[in-house]
Design a protein around this motif. Structure first.
Motif, PDB file in Angstrom:
ATOM      1  N   ASP A 158      16.418 -13.951 -11.130  1.00  0.00           N
ATOM      2  CA  ASP A 158      17.015 -12.604 -11.101  1.00  0.00           C
ATOM      3  C   ASP A 158      16.579 -11.782 -12.304  1.00  0.00           C
ATOM      4  OD1 ASP A 158      18.288 -13.262  -8.768  1.00  0.00           O
ATOM      5  OD2 ASP A 158      20.234 -13.646  -9.694  1.00  0.00           O
ATOM      6  N   THR A 159      16.535 -12.402 -13.461  1.00  0.00           N
ATOM      7  CA  THR A 159      16.110 -11.702 -14.681  1.00  0.00           C
ATOM      8  C   THR A 159      14.652 -11.279 -14.562  1.00  0.00           C
ATOM      9  OG1 THR A 159      17.664 -13.011 -15.966  1.00  0.00           O
ATOM     10  CG2 THR A 159      15.923 -11.881 -17.180  1.00  0.00           C
ATOM     11  N   GLY A 160      13.816 -12.167 -14.041  1.00  0.00           N
ATOM     12  CA  GLY A 160      12.400 -11.835 -13.838  1.00  0.00           C
ATOM     13  C   GLY A 160      12.222 -10.670 -12.885  1.00  0.00           C
ATOM     14  N   GLU A 161      13.028 -10.634 -11.849  1.00  0.00           N
ATOM     15  CA  GLU A 161      12.952  -9.530 -10.887  1.00  0.00           C
ATOM     16  C   GLU A 161      13.343  -8.205 -11.549  1.00  0.00           C
ATOM     17  OE1 GLU A 161      12.212  -7.503  -7.410  1.00  0.00           O
ATOM     18  OE2 GLU A 161      11.770  -9.588  -7.847  1.00  0.00           O
ATOM     19  N   LYS A 162      14.380  -8.216 -12.378  1.00  0.00           N
ATOM     20  CA  LYS A 162      14.807  -6.993 -13.074  1.00  0.00           C
ATOM     21  C   LYS A 162      13.721  -6.507 -14.027  1.00  0.00           C
ATOM     22  CE  LYS A 162      19.743  -7.986 -12.873  1.00  0.00           C
ATOM     23  NZ  LYS A 162      20.929  -8.397 -13.615  1.00  0.00           N
ATOM     24  N   VAL A 163      13.111  -7.438 -14.758  1.00  0.00           N
ATOM     25  CA  VAL A 163      12.037  -7.064 -15.686  1.00  0.00           C
ATOM     26  C   VAL A 163      10.858  -6.496 -14.905  1.00  0.00           C
ATOM     27  CG1 VAL A 163      10.344  -7.975 -17.307  1.00  0.00           C
ATOM     28  CG2 VAL A 163      12.730  -8.698 -17.456  1.00  0.00           C
ATOM     29  N   TYR A 164      10.499  -7.137 -13.801  1.00  0.00           N
ATOM     30  CA  TYR A 164       9.395  -6.661 -12.977  1.00  0.00           C
ATOM     31  C   TYR A 164       9.653  -5.235 -12.482  1.00  0.00           C
ATOM     32  CZ  TYR A 164       6.330  -6.161  -8.932  1.00  0.00           C
ATOM     33  OH  TYR A 164       5.428  -5.693  -8.015  1.00  0.00           O
ATOM     34  N   GLN A 165      10.859  -4.988 -11.996  1.00  0.00           N
ATOM     35  CA  GLN A 165      11.190  -3.651 -11.489  1.00  0.00           C
ATOM     36  C   GLN A 165      11.149  -2.614 -12.611  1.00  0.00           C
ATOM     37  OE1 GLN A 165      11.452  -2.700  -8.395  1.00  0.00           O
ATOM     38  NE2 GLN A 165      11.198  -4.773  -7.613  1.00  0.00           N
ATOM     39  N   SER A 166      11.627  -2.977 -13.797  1.00  0.00           N
ATOM     40  CA  SER A 166      11.610  -2.044 -14.925  1.00  0.00           C
ATOM     41  C   SER A 166      10.182  -1.695 -15.334  1.00  0.00           C
ATOM     42  CB  SER A 166      12.347  -2.641 -16.121  1.00  0.00           C
ATOM     43  OG  SER A 166      13.691  -2.859 -15.809  1.00  0.00           O
ATOM     44  N   VAL A 167       9.338  -2.711 -15.425  1.00  0.00           N
ATOM     45  CA  VAL A 167       7.946  -2.467 -15.797  1.00  0.00           C
ATOM     46  C   VAL A 167       7.246  -1.646 -14.725  1.00  0.00           C
ATOM     47  CG1 VAL A 167       5.719  -3.596 -16.193  1.00  0.00           C
ATOM     48  CG2 VAL A 167       7.787  -4.519 -17.235  1.00  0.00           C
ATOM     49  N   LYS A 168       7.554  -1.912 -13.471  1.00  0.00           N
ATOM     50  CA  LYS A 168       6.950  -1.143 -12.368  1.00  0.00           C
ATOM     51  C   LYS A 168       7.363   0.330 -12.449  1.00  0.00           C
ATOM     52  CE  LYS A 168       6.372  -1.203  -7.391  1.00  0.00           C
ATOM     53  NZ  LYS A 168       6.807  -1.759  -6.125  1.00  0.00           N
ATOM     54  N   LYS A 169       8.635   0.592 -12.736  1.00  0.00           N
ATOM     55  CA  LYS A 169       9.101   1.977 -12.855  1.00  0.00           C
ATOM     56  C   LYS A 169       8.430   2.675 -14.032  1.00  0.00           C
ATOM     57  CE  LYS A 169      13.645   1.359 -10.769  1.00  0.00           C
ATOM     58  NZ  LYS A 169      15.090   1.299 -11.013  1.00  0.00           N
ATOM     59  N   LEU A 170       8.328   1.979 -15.164  1.00  0.00           N
ATOM     60  CA  LEU A 170       7.659   2.561 -16.326  1.00  0.00           C
ATOM     61  C   LEU A 170       6.195   2.863 -16.018  1.00  0.00           C
ATOM     62  CD1 LEU A 170       9.091   0.335 -19.186  1.00  0.00           C
ATOM     63  CD2 LEU A 170       9.504   2.779 -18.864  1.00  0.00           C
ATOM     64  N   ASN A 171       5.538   1.954 -15.345  1.00  0.00           N
ATOM     65  CA  ASN A 171       4.141   2.151 -14.977  1.00  0.00           C
ATOM     66  C   ASN A 171       3.974   3.339 -14.040  1.00  0.00           C
ATOM     67  OD1 ASN A 171       1.422   1.593 -14.945  1.00  0.00           O
ATOM     68  ND2 ASN A 171       1.576   0.173 -13.219  1.00  0.00           N
ATOM     69  N   ASP A 172       4.892   3.462 -13.078  1.00  0.00           N
ATOM     70  CA  ASP A 172       4.825   4.602 -12.152  1.00  0.00           C
ATOM     71  C   ASP A 172       5.063   5.917 -12.893  1.00  0.00           C
ATOM     72  OD1 ASP A 172       4.321   2.912 -10.062  1.00  0.00           O
ATOM     73  OD2 ASP A 172       6.386   2.887  -9.314  1.00  0.00           O
ATOM     74  N   ASN A 173       5.973   5.919 -13.866  1.00  0.00           N
ATOM     75  CA  ASN A 173       6.229   7.130 -14.641  1.00  0.00           C
ATOM     76  C   ASN A 173       5.008   7.528 -15.469  1.00  0.00           C
ATOM     77  OD1 ASN A 173       8.817   7.428 -13.676  1.00  0.00           O
ATOM     78  ND2 ASN A 173       9.779   6.378 -15.384  1.00  0.00           N
ATOM     79  N   ILE A 174       4.335   6.538 -16.025  1.00  0.00           N
ATOM     80  CA  ILE A 174       3.120   6.839 -16.816  1.00  0.00           C
ATOM     81  C   ILE A 174       2.031   7.403 -15.913  1.00  0.00           C
ATOM     82  CG2 ILE A 174       1.272   5.785 -18.156  1.00  0.00           C
ATOM     83  CD1 ILE A 174       3.397   3.838 -19.252  1.00  0.00           C
ATOM     84  N   LYS A 175       1.873   6.865 -14.719  1.00  0.00           N
ATOM     85  CA  LYS A 175       0.849   7.336 -13.793  1.00  0.00           C
ATOM     86  C   LYS A 175       1.119   8.773 -13.342  1.00  0.00           C
ATOM     87  CE  LYS A 175      -0.651   3.006 -11.698  1.00  0.00           C
ATOM     88  NZ  LYS A 175      -0.649   2.222 -10.441  1.00  0.00           N
ATOM     89  N   ASP A 176       2.404   9.109 -13.165  1.00  0.00           N
ATOM     90  CA  ASP A 176       2.766  10.429 -12.673  1.00  0.00           C
ATOM     91  C   ASP A 176       2.462  11.526 -13.705  1.00  0.00           C
ATOM     92  OD1 ASP A 176       3.601   9.376 -10.279  1.00  0.00           O
ATOM     93  OD2 ASP A 176       5.722   9.319 -10.833  1.00  0.00           O
ATOM     94  N   ASP A 177       2.499  11.190 -14.981  1.00  0.00           N
ATOM     95  CA  ASP A 177       2.286  12.205 -16.018  1.00  0.00           C
ATOM     96  C   ASP A 177       0.877  12.581 -16.126  1.00  0.00           C
ATOM     97  OD1 ASP A 177       4.903  12.287 -16.629  1.00  0.00           O
ATOM     98  OD2 ASP A 177       4.776  10.835 -18.251  1.00  0.00           O
TER      99      ASP A 177
END
Length: 50
Positions: free
Chosen positions: A31-50
């Motif tokens: 569960d912790t790994g899944e939360k970290v994965y989702q957080s990193v994915k969101k951060l990566n998507d935010n960086i790509k959008d800028d």
């Protein structure tokens, strides 16, 4: 014969304790790994959008 039976029961108790400890711990890690994965994915998507 009594010693063999006691050894089998002790082994079964040890196995049950290990399973009772490892399974919930692995679920928590998963569960912790899944939360970290989702957080990193969101951060990566935010960086790509800028």
């Amino acid at each position: 014969m009594k010693n063999i039976l006691i050894a089998i029961i002790m082994f079964a108790l040890c196995v049950a304790l290990v399973i009772g400890t490892v399974v919930p711990t692995s679920k928590l890690i998963s569960d912790t790994g899944e939360k970290v994965y989702q957080s990193v994915k969101k951060l990566n998507d935010n960086i790509k959008d800028d």
